[in-house]
Design a protein around this motif. Sequence first.
Motif, PDB file in Angstrom:
ATOM      1  N   PRO A   5       0.820  -1.211   0.000  1.00 53.14           N
ATOM      2  CA  PRO A   5       0.000   0.000   0.000  1.00 53.14           C
ATOM      3  C   PRO A   5       0.854   1.262   0.000  1.00 53.14           C
ATOM      4  N   LEU A   6       0.429   2.225  -0.810  1.00 51.54           N
ATOM      5  CA  LEU A   6       1.121   3.508  -0.956  1.00 51.54           C
ATOM      6  C   LEU A   6       0.160   4.644  -0.632  1.00 51.54           C
ATOM      7  N   PRO A   7       0.679   5.837  -0.353  1.00 51.29           N
ATOM      8  CA  PRO A   7      -0.216   6.983  -0.171  1.00 51.29           C
ATOM      9  C   PRO A   7      -1.084   7.204  -1.406  1.00 51.29           C
ATOM     10  N   ALA A   8      -2.223   7.814  -1.203  1.00 50.62           N
ATOM     11  CA  ALA A   8      -3.150   8.050  -2.313  1.00 50.62           C
ATOM     12  C   ALA A   8      -2.479   8.855  -3.419  1.00 50.62           C
ATOM     13  N   MET A   9      -2.565   8.341  -4.650  1.00 45.03           N
ATOM     14  CA  MET A   9      -1.954   9.010  -5.793  1.00 45.03           C
ATOM     15  C   MET A   9      -2.942   9.876  -6.549  1.00 45.03           C
ATOM     16  N   ASP A  10      -4.234   9.709  -6.250  1.00 50.71           N
ATOM     17  CA  ASP A  10      -5.287  10.500  -6.899  1.00 50.71           C
ATOM     18  C   ASP A  10      -5.194  10.409  -8.412  1.00 50.71           C
ATOM     19  N   LEU A  11      -5.026   9.180  -8.894  1.00 53.85           N
ATOM     20  CA  LEU A  11      -4.916   8.916 -10.320  1.00 53.85           C
ATOM     21  C   LEU A  11      -6.059   8.028 -10.787  1.00 53.85           C
ATOM     22  N   PRO A  12      -6.554   8.250 -12.003  1.00 53.84           N
ATOM     23  CA  PRO A  12      -7.417   7.249 -12.627  1.00 53.84           C
ATOM     24  C   PRO A  12      -6.590   6.006 -12.981  1.00 53.84           C
ATOM     25  N   CYS A  13      -7.212   4.996 -13.526  1.00 58.55           N
ATOM     26  CA  CYS A  13      -6.446   3.931 -14.165  1.00 58.55           C
ATOM     27  C   CYS A  13      -5.512   4.589 -15.172  1.00 58.55           C
ATOM     28  N   PHE A  14      -4.266   4.199 -15.189  1.00 56.70           N
ATOM     29  CA  PHE A  14      -3.229   5.028 -15.795  1.00 56.70           C
ATOM     30  C   PHE A  14      -2.370   4.232 -16.772  1.00 56.70           C
ATOM     31  N   VAL A  15      -2.095   4.829 -17.923  1.00 60.59           N
ATOM     32  CA  VAL A  15      -1.118   4.301 -18.877  1.00 60.59           C
ATOM     33  C   VAL A  15      -0.247   5.458 -19.342  1.00 60.59           C
ATOM     34  N   GLY A  16       1.059   5.267 -19.283  1.00 54.22           N
ATOM     35  CA  GLY A  16       1.950   6.318 -19.757  1.00 54.22           C
ATOM     36  C   GLY A  16       3.407   5.947 -19.648  1.00 54.22           C
ATOM     37  N   TYR A  17       4.177   6.353 -20.633  1.00 56.08           N
ATOM     38  CA  TYR A  17       5.633   6.137 -20.642  1.00 56.08           C
ATOM     39  C   TYR A  17       5.987   4.665 -20.399  1.00 56.08           C
ATOM     40  N   GLY A  18       5.200   3.773 -20.979  1.00 53.89           N
ATOM     41  CA  GLY A  18       5.498   2.350 -20.901  1.00 53.89           C
ATOM     42  C   GLY A  18       4.964   1.643 -19.684  1.00 53.89           C
ATOM     43  N   LEU A  19       4.227   2.341 -18.814  1.00 58.26           N
ATOM     44  CA  LEU A  19       3.725   1.751 -17.578  1.00 58.26           C
ATOM     45  C   LEU A  19       2.206   1.761 -17.542  1.00 58.26           C
ATOM     46  N   GLY A  20       1.619   0.643 -17.119  1.00 62.51           N
ATOM     47  CA  GLY A  20       0.205   0.586 -16.792  1.00 62.51           C
ATOM     48  C   GLY A  20       0.067   0.492 -15.286  1.00 62.51           C
ATOM     49  N   LEU A  21      -0.884   1.236 -14.698  1.00 58.51           N
ATOM     50  CA  LEU A  21      -0.988   1.307 -13.239  1.00 58.51           C
ATOM     51  C   LEU A  21      -2.442   1.468 -12.826  1.00 58.51           C
ATOM     52  N   ARG A  22      -2.789   0.768 -11.757  1.00 58.79           N
ATOM     53  CA  ARG A  22      -4.109   0.941 -11.132  1.00 58.79           C
ATOM     54  C   ARG A  22      -3.929   0.904  -9.627  1.00 58.79           C
ATOM     55  N   GLN A  23      -4.293   2.007  -8.944  1.00 54.58           N
ATOM     56  CA  GLN A  23      -4.229   1.987  -7.486  1.00 54.58           C
ATOM     57  C   GLN A  23      -5.556   1.494  -6.930  1.00 54.58           C
ATOM     58  N   ARG A  24      -5.456   0.505  -6.053  1.00 52.76           N
ATOM     59  CA  ARG A  24      -6.634  -0.115  -5.464  1.00 52.76           C
ATOM     60  C   ARG A  24      -7.072   0.653  -4.221  1.00 52.76           C
ATOM     61  N   PRO A  25      -8.277   0.411  -3.712  1.00 51.98           N
ATOM     62  CA  PRO A  25      -8.767   1.162  -2.552  1.00 51.98           C
ATOM     63  C   PRO A  25      -7.885   1.049  -1.312  1.00 51.98           C
ATOM     64  N   ASP A  26      -7.156  -0.069  -1.150  1.00 57.59           N
ATOM     65  CA  ASP A  26      -6.297  -0.198   0.030  1.00 57.59           C
ATOM     66  C   ASP A  26      -4.944   0.481  -0.154  1.00 57.59           C
ATOM     67  N   GLY A  27      -4.731   1.129  -1.301  1.00 56.49           N
ATOM     68  CA  GLY A  27      -3.489   1.835  -1.566  1.00 56.49           C
ATOM     69  C   GLY A  27      -2.474   1.048  -2.372  1.00 56.49           C
ATOM     70  N   SER A  28      -2.631  -0.270  -2.430  1.00 60.79           N
ATOM     71  CA  SER A  28      -1.708  -1.067  -3.236  1.00 60.79           C
ATOM     72  C   SER A  28      -1.926  -0.772  -4.712  1.00 60.79           C
ATOM     73  N   CYS A  29      -0.903  -1.018  -5.513  1.00 64.96           N
ATOM     74  CA  CYS A  29      -0.975  -0.717  -6.942  1.00 64.96           C
ATOM     75  C   CYS A  29      -0.711  -1.955  -7.777  1.00 64.96           C
TER      76      CYS A  29
END
Length: 451
Positions: free
Chosen positions: A254-278
């Motif tokens: 779990p990480l601090p809130a990133m306030d991001l939508p589901c994210f794609v950029g610069y070669g990375l796909g990312l989704r932060q879950r409600p518990d903070g994990s990505c």
Amino acid sequence: MPPISLLRHAPSDAVSRLMDRTEPLPATADVIIIGGGIMGCSAAWYLARANLKVVLLEKNRIASQQSGRNWGFVRSLYRDPAELPLAAQALSLWPDLRAELGHETGWTRSGCLFLCADEDERRSYQAWLNAAGGMVSQTRMLSPDDVAARFPRISLRTEGAIIAEADGQAEPTLATLAFARAAINAGAIVLEDCGVSALETAGGSVCGVQTEHGPVRAPIVICAAGEQTYRLLQGLDVQLPQKVVRSTVSLTQPLPAMDLPCFVGYGLGLRQRPDGSCIIATDAGTDIDLTLDSLRASRYFLREVVRNHKGFSFRLGKPFVSDLYTRLSVPKSDWAIKPRDPDIAPNARRVQENLKRFTSLFAEMPPVEIVKSWAGNIDVMPDALPVIDASWPASGLIIATGFSGHGFGLGPAVGSTLSALARGAQPSTDLKPFSADRFLRGAYSRPYAAI
């Protein structure tokens, strides 16, 4: 920080049995469904709700393969325009599923954001938005200043972005299990550890399936067997140009809130879950494991492999040995069943590269620790569009396969569509772009996008 529960992260943690009892193999059904992914489970729910006798057969565990191993994006953004009606239908269904099914799906309307790393990407996203027209809503281009102001966690200066505010996310395993449990509560029979070895036909129509535990008869069979679909169709003398690629995914602490939508950029796909994990993964980077089957239908894929060769990594290793062992030790009739639970190893190099991308993109975030990594086998088609077809090659057979790494979010719409086809009703979306014989007819084009 809250404790992290690995139970909610497939592949192997959350695939326990649905019921603590043994279900006998029925002799007959109205509809047989092959495959316990989100397509098969959602179809089972919609059919059982319509009071049909449904039998779903899964060779391993519900959500044990790609339906439990994907990123969890539910998006319309940057899809092939042919898929947008299905995506719109799915986005209309996801918000009400928790109440409808009576089980958690993890749905959140978080939006979806694709960064523009350069002007070429910006032009590409703008062209897509122009082509999508009225088929998408709440979707717009952002300027570089818009991105910097709205998403200050992003460290790099971009050329802007495209955002779909109405898109969202869900938990892959939870959602698939929710459909399965709701289908069972509605009367469907769901059998795990029950692999299908062959489709049975008579007079040009399907009449059931042969399983490892005996036959089941039905006038309608939905084949949603993922990467094994082409093997089952070979028994009907059909060559479906379906291939498999391997994709690596990681879960962070779990990480601090990133306030991001589901994210794609610069070669990375990312989704932060409600518990903070990505959930993090490589955007458009996959591994191709060479096997004795690698040359089958290769002519359909060769042009795109050459064109996008930087995104592919060819591997000769354990999958080749496993394939050879299966061919030498397992009867051909069981090749669609075994290995029942394939050992799909993540690519350690890609895990480390994704960590570096994350650190570069979000320089002010605390150090990231990977809790676990896994990989999934994605069944792909030459044009990266699925096959959803009830007219070929046998009457009564419905095929749903080849979702090419972006099928999870479409799951509810595809399940509803398969239910309509099985009941002889008219689907609400046009399925012509997804016909199974389009490759034989040459009626297909190159993939719209790499994702």
